[in-house]
Design an enzyme around this catalytic site. Structure first.
Site, PDB file in Angstrom:
ATOM      1  N   CYS A  28       0.801  -1.232   0.000  1.00 16.96           N
ATOM      2  CA  CYS A  28       0.000   0.000   0.000  1.00 16.96           C
ATOM      3  C   CYS A  28       0.826   1.271   0.000  1.00 16.96           C
ATOM      4  O   CYS A  28       0.273   2.351  -0.165  1.00 16.96           O
ATOM      5  CB  CYS A  28      -0.921   0.011   1.214  1.00 16.96           C
ATOM      6  SG  CYS A  28       0.030   0.006   2.746  1.00 16.96           S
ATOM      7  N   ASP A  67       2.404   2.545   2.571  1.00 13.36           N
ATOM      8  CA  ASP A  67       2.458   3.185   3.879  1.00 13.36           C
ATOM      9  C   ASP A  67       3.851   3.005   4.494  1.00 13.36           C
ATOM     10  O   ASP A  67       4.570   2.073   4.159  1.00 13.36           O
ATOM     11  CB  ASP A  67       1.395   2.600   4.811  1.00 13.36           C
ATOM     12  CG  ASP A  67      -0.006   2.984   4.363  1.00 13.36           C
ATOM     13  OD1 ASP A  67      -0.123   3.897   3.524  1.00 13.36           O
ATOM     14  OD2 ASP A  67      -0.964   2.374   4.849  1.00 13.36           O
ATOM     15  N   CYS A  92      -2.559   3.323   7.652  1.00 17.85           N
ATOM     16  CA  CYS A  92      -3.956   3.074   8.016  1.00 17.85           C
ATOM     17  C   CYS A  92      -4.089   2.839   9.529  1.00 17.85           C
ATOM     18  O   CYS A  92      -3.096   2.759  10.259  1.00 17.85           O
ATOM     19  CB  CYS A  92      -4.463   1.854   7.263  1.00 17.85           C
ATOM     20  SG  CYS A  92      -3.708   0.332   7.850  1.00 17.85           S
ATOM     21  N   CYS A  94      -0.915  -5.187   7.134  1.00 20.26           N
ATOM     22  CA  CYS A  94      -0.594  -3.926   7.811  1.00 20.26           C
ATOM     23  C   CYS A  94       0.303  -4.166   9.017  1.00 20.26           C
ATOM     24  O   CYS A  94       1.067  -3.284   9.413  1.00 20.26           O
ATOM     25  CB  CYS A  94      -1.864  -3.225   8.259  1.00 20.26           C
ATOM     26  SG  CYS A  94      -3.083  -3.065   6.952  1.00 20.26           S
TER      27      CYS A  94
HETATM   28 FE1  FES Z   1      -1.183   0.250   4.406  1.00 21.30          FE
HETATM   29 FE2  FES Z   1      -2.568  -0.868   6.316  1.00 21.30          FE
HETATM   30  S1  FES Z   1      -3.294  -0.268   4.366  1.00 21.30           S
HETATM   31  S2  FES Z   1      -0.453  -0.486   6.303  1.00 21.30           S
END
Ligand code: FES
Length: 123
Positions: A33, A35, A58, A102
């Protein structure tokens, strides 16, 4: 879909921030994602005396980041290296299957910060 513990750590995350002149810093990105989590450690006599995190991600990523900081404070570096992403998710009472990826940030960033500390120390 989230446990009370996840919601607690998401809405009231522990140890948010950064440590100036941290002994070790670890950063990992989630390939799924994009992140990012960064973790800062203070270490004395091979014991983690302080830990802070910054996570751009998230709710599950923030909750796992917060939980890993609570799990690791006061632990030796060897004990901290044994904490797995799975253990962090379990400490939160589990994550929905779609959000398990995640939890990959938390222990990975911790381990990177420990490796950074060891490299800086020249151990
Ligand atoms: Fe990226 Fe959870 S959607 S760490």
């Amino acid at each position: 879909m989230y446990t009370d513990k996840v919601m607690d750590h998401f809405t009231n995350p522990r140890n948010v921030g950064e440590i100036k002149d941290a002994a070790g810093v670890g950063e990992v990105g989630n390939a799924k994602c994009g992140d990012i989590m960064r973790i800062y450690l203070q270490v004395e006599n091979d014991i983690i005396t302080d830990v802070k995190f910054k996570t751009f991600g998230c709710g599950a990523a923030i909750a796992t980041s917060s939980m890993v900081t609570e799990m690791v404070k006061g632990k030796t570096l060897d004990e901290a290296l044994e904490i797995s992403n799975q253990a962090v998710a379990e400490a939160l009472g589990g994550l929905p299957p779609a959000k398990m990826h995640c939890s990959n940030l938390a222990a990975d960033a911790l381990h990177e910060a420990i490796k950074d500390y060891i490299a800086k120390k020249g151990k």
